[in-house]
Write an enzyme that holds these catalytic residues in place. Sequence first.
Site, PDB file in Angstrom:
ATOM      1  N   ASN A 101      76.902  48.006  26.899  1.00  6.89           N
ATOM      2  CA  ASN A 101      75.722  48.948  26.709  1.00  6.89           C
ATOM      3  C   ASN A 101      74.599  48.484  27.370  1.00  6.89           C
ATOM      4  O   ASN A 101      74.178  47.324  27.663  1.00  6.89           O
ATOM      5  CB  ASN A 101      75.416  48.731  25.167  1.00  6.89           C
ATOM      6  CG  ASN A 101      76.360  49.474  24.259  1.00  6.89           C
ATOM      7  OD1 ASN A 101      76.943  50.395  24.773  1.00  6.89           O
ATOM      8  ND2 ASN A 101      76.496  48.864  23.085  1.00  6.89           N
ATOM      9  N   ILE A 102      73.660  49.542  28.149  1.00  5.55           N
ATOM     10  CA  ILE A 102      72.525  49.379  28.498  1.00  5.55           C
ATOM     11  C   ILE A 102      71.311  49.005  27.299  1.00  5.55           C
ATOM     12  O   ILE A 102      71.543  49.575  26.417  1.00  5.55           O
ATOM     13  CB  ILE A 102      71.893  50.721  28.929  1.00  5.55           C
ATOM     14  CG1 ILE A 102      72.872  51.218  30.095  1.00  5.55           C
ATOM     15  CG2 ILE A 102      70.553  50.801  29.510  1.00  5.55           C
ATOM     16  CD1 ILE A 102      72.847  52.504  30.728  1.00  5.55           C
ATOM     17  N   CYS A 126      65.652  50.615  41.175  1.00  2.00           N
ATOM     18  CA  CYS A 126      66.459  49.539  41.005  1.00  2.00           C
ATOM     19  C   CYS A 126      67.021  49.098  42.362  1.00  2.00           C
ATOM     20  O   CYS A 126      66.466  49.482  43.392  1.00  2.00           O
ATOM     21  CB  CYS A 126      67.634  50.172  39.799  1.00  2.00           C
ATOM     22  SG  CYS A 126      68.415  51.422  40.475  1.00  2.00           S
TER      23      CYS A 126
END
Length: 198
Positions: A101-102, A126
Site C-alpha cells: 500500500n501507498i 518523484c
Amino acid sequence: MTLESYAGDVHTVPQSENSMEERGGGELFVPPLNFAMVDNGIFRSGFPEPVSFSFLQSLRLKSIIYLCPEAYPEVNREFAKSNGIQVFQFGIERCKEPFVNIPDEVIREALQVLLDTENHPVLIHCKSGKHRTGCLVGCVRKIQRWCLSSIFDEYQRFAAAKARISDQRFMELFDISNLKHTPLSFSCSKRYTNTIDY
C-alpha cells in the site's frame, strides 16, 4: 517536437531545428522528464536534472514537493536555495509489489502542502514522474471531482506500460471526505466562474 501541457493534457507541437536553442538571454530551456501542468500554479515532472534548472527558474516556483525517501542531491538543494524555493520532502518508498500500500497519511500530508496556494507555484516530482507523482495528482483530481475514468486516463498517460493496478486502486479508495472542501482557487472552473458578470 516538444510537449505542451494544459491541465494534464499533453500535446505534441512541431518545432523548428533551432527552437530549443536560444530563448531570451540565450539559455537552453529543457523541461524535466514527464513535465506537465496539472492546474494553475501546479506542475508535475520526473526528477529535475541540472539541465532543466533554467526552465524551472522560468516557472518562478515557490515550492517543490519531493516524493522520494532519498536525500535531495546537493546540486538540487543549492538550486532551490538560490531561487528561494522551499522543498517539502515526503518519502514514499518506490514499490513494484502489487499488494504493497501507498502510505495514506503521507499523501494526506503532501496534499495539505499542495492545496495551500501560499506554496504556489509548486512542482511535484518523484524519480520518473509516473507512479508516486501520479498518485498524488490523482488524489487532487478526486478533490476536483474528476470521474475515476478521467483520473485513470491521466495516470496512464504518464505511466504508460508501467501503470500499476495498485496505484489505481489506491486512488479509487482514497477518502477525500475529511479533507477541507473549500473551492480550489487554482482550478480552471473557479477562474472562469469569477470572470462572468451576471
